[in-house]
Motif scaffolding. Structure first.
Motif, short mmCIF file in Angstrom:
data_model
loop_
_atom_site.label_atom_id
_atom_site.label_comp_id
_atom_site.label_asym_id
_atom_site.label_seq_id
_atom_site.Cartn_x
_atom_site.Cartn_y
_atom_site.Cartn_z
N THR A 62 57.83 -22.56 -46.14
CA THR A 62 58.09 -21.13 -45.90
C THR A 62 58.63 -20.45 -47.16
OG1 THR A 62 58.49 -21.61 -43.57
CG2 THR A 62 59.34 -19.50 -44.40
N VAL A 63 59.56 -21.10 -47.86
CA VAL A 63 60.08 -20.46 -49.07
C VAL A 63 59.01 -20.40 -50.17
CG1 VAL A 63 62.57 -20.73 -48.78
CG2 VAL A 63 61.26 -22.63 -49.71
N GLN A 64 58.16 -21.42 -50.22
CA GLN A 64 57.07 -21.37 -51.22
C GLN A 64 56.12 -20.22 -50.91
OE1 GLN A 64 56.32 -25.76 -50.66
NE2 GLN A 64 55.64 -25.59 -52.76
N ALA A 65 55.80 -20.08 -49.61
CA ALA A 65 54.91 -18.98 -49.20
C ALA A 65 55.56 -17.63 -49.49
CB ALA A 65 54.58 -19.11 -47.71
N ALA A 66 56.86 -17.53 -49.18
CA ALA A 66 57.57 -16.25 -49.38
C ALA A 66 57.48 -15.83 -50.84
CB ALA A 66 59.03 -16.41 -48.95
N ALA A 67 57.71 -16.79 -51.75
CA ALA A 67 57.66 -16.47 -53.18
C ALA A 67 56.27 -15.95 -53.56
CB ALA A 67 57.98 -17.72 -53.99
N SER A 68 55.25 -16.61 -53.04
CA SER A 68 53.90 -16.19 -53.42
C SER A 68 53.49 -14.86 -52.77
CB SER A 68 52.98 -17.38 -53.13
OG SER A 68 51.84 -17.02 -52.52
N ILE A 69 53.96 -14.62 -51.54
CA ILE A 69 53.65 -13.34 -50.86
C ILE A 69 54.25 -12.17 -51.64
CG2 ILE A 69 54.10 -11.95 -48.77
CD1 ILE A 69 54.19 -14.81 -47.30
N VAL A 70 55.51 -12.35 -52.06
CA VAL A 70 56.18 -11.27 -52.79
C VAL A 70 55.53 -11.09 -54.17
CG1 VAL A 70 58.38 -10.60 -53.85
CG2 VAL A 70 58.33 -11.44 -51.49
N GLU A 71 55.20 -12.19 -54.82
CA GLU A 71 54.57 -12.10 -56.14
C GLU A 71 53.24 -11.34 -56.05
OE1 GLU A 71 53.90 -15.86 -58.05
OE2 GLU A 71 52.96 -14.88 -59.78
N GLU A 72 52.49 -11.60 -54.97
CA GLU A 72 51.19 -10.94 -54.81
C GLU A 72 51.29 -9.58 -54.12
OE1 GLU A 72 48.35 -12.01 -55.94
OE2 GLU A 72 48.89 -14.05 -56.53
N SER A 73 52.52 -9.20 -53.71
CA SER A 73 52.78 -7.92 -53.03
C SER A 73 52.01 -7.77 -51.71
CB SER A 73 52.43 -6.72 -53.92
OG SER A 73 53.12 -6.79 -55.11
N TYR A 74 51.85 -8.87 -50.96
CA TYR A 74 51.18 -8.77 -49.65
C TYR A 74 52.12 -8.19 -48.59
CZ TYR A 74 47.72 -11.98 -51.65
OH TYR A 74 46.77 -12.57 -52.44
N ALA A 75 53.44 -8.37 -48.78
CA ALA A 75 54.43 -7.83 -47.83
C ALA A 75 55.81 -7.96 -48.44
CB ALA A 75 54.39 -8.63 -46.52
#
Ligand code: ACO
Length: 333
Positions: free
Chosen positions: A28-41
């Motif tokens: 979940t934390v790995q996904a969170a980092a990538s979601i924010v980096e890609e500006s998906y949410a």
């Protein structure tokens, strides 16, 4: 364009706040980092901040762009407990029970959405489908005019698939209602068609599946599907929907023409509705594993705000994809 690419584009434009209730879980934390980096949410992680940061550091995830909220110390926990008590007192929940439940990360995250502090939620890397859905069913409830919550999967077939290279099939219900009534089956069909249209841009052609095609077999389970077809046609007269159909009659043009001549669905269905959860859950997994299809879901449909479940075997990429799907659904509420 692959469906995920289109979903990521829409998610970026939506700018929604998605809460991940299992904030101290490594994927979940790995996904969170990538979601924010890609500006998906914009991401809200639920958990003890020290523990969440420790987990992120252990896997090298930069979560500096995520908000972290701890139900044990948040100044909103009391507000959420009061909200929960008001919503559930008629069901026998006491103020003390509400205080305790509001500290549970899954209830806290669900109450955040109900209170307007988040737009959607993704969870289930650790918890079961029932644990994820129960708070949502109790607190967020169904959309106005919708009686039942169900689910579907978007199945993206591989480019070399003999049936439909790179095509998308919607399959429902594969995760929520164990033994749907005819009315519930009709609701699943209509909701799955809408989800397919909203997320994959398909023109839905809905097949209500059975082991019988147009009366070829007689059984109470066949009768249930026939009743569901009648109900769905009554509720959504403009929807292309037909049944009961066997899977080959739904998917293969020659068989469809033979078994259900004149049908605008048989042989060309792209939304497959299973008669119960046993068939649905097994069916989507067979297509995923044997046909090599990508399976996106379960996408929960019918809730007033989007809450989506993950498989406990999910990958970081699955969490990223489901978060983007949730953001797109939140934008369409
Ligand atoms: N739609 C709308 N409301 C519902 C639904 C539904 N489908 N199901 C339950 N509710 C409501 C109830 O009316 C009740 O409301 P109330 O408390 O306000 O009166 C509330 O939700 C809670 O109902 P319960 O009966 O306590 O909930 P239940 O224990 O039946 O849980 C659940 C519901 C979790 C969806 C259950 O049906 C379930 O476990 N389904 C199977 C999930 C599963 O294991 N799927 C397979 C794995 S997923 C996968 O492999 C992808």
């Amino acid at each position: 364009m692959p469906i995920l690419d289109a979903i990521y584009m829409k998610a970026r434009a939506a700018g929604k706040r998605i809460v991940l209730a299992e904030g101290d879980e490594e994927r979940t934390v790995q996904a969170a980092a990538s979601i924010v980096e890609e500006s998906y949410a914009n991401i809200i992680l639920i958990g003890n901040p020290e523990l969440v940061r420790e987990k992120a550091a252990a896997v090298g995830a930069d979560i500096s762009g995520c908000e972290i909220v701890d139900p044990e110390t948040s100044d909103k926990t009391g507000v959420y407990a009061d909200l929960l008590y008001e919503l559930r007192k008629a069901k026998g929940v006491s103020p003390e029970q509400a205080q305790k439940l509001a500290r549970d990360p899954l209830y806290f995250a669900t109450l955040m959405i109900k209170n307007g502090d988040a737009d959607g939620m993704v969870t289930g890397a650790v918890h079961s489908t029932g644990d994820v859905l129960r708070p949502a069913l109790q607190i967020i409830k169904t959309k106005p005019g919708i009686s039942v919550v169900s689910s579907c999967f978007l199945m993206e077939l591989p480019p070399d698939n003999v049936y439909q290279p790179g095509g998308v099939l919607v399959m429902g219900d594969c995760a929520v209602i164990p033994d749907p009534s005819a009315d519930e089956l009709a609701a699943i069909a209509i909701a799955s068609a809408e989800t397919g249209k909203a997320l994959a841009g398909i023109d839905p052609k809905v097949a209500m599946l059975s082991f019988s095609t147009k009366g070829s077999a007689k059984h109470e389970r066949v009768t249930k599907v026939q009743q569901a077809v009648a109900k769905a046609k009554e509720l959504a007269p403009d929807l292309k929907l037909d049944g009961e159909l066997q899977a080959d009659a739904a998917l293969v043009e020659a068989v469809g023409k033979l078994k259900s001549p004149g049908s605008d669905v048989a042989g060309q269905a792209n939304v497959l509705i299973f008669p119960d959860l046993g068939v649905g859950n097994i069916g989507y997994k067979l297509v995923q594993r044997l046909a090599g299809a990508e399976a996106y879901g379960p996408i929960i449909q019918g809730l007033a705000k989007p809450v989506n479940d993950l498989s406990r075997g999910c990958s970081v990429g699955d969490i990223v994809a489901m978060t983007a799907i949730t953001a797109v659904l939140a934008a369409q509420q």
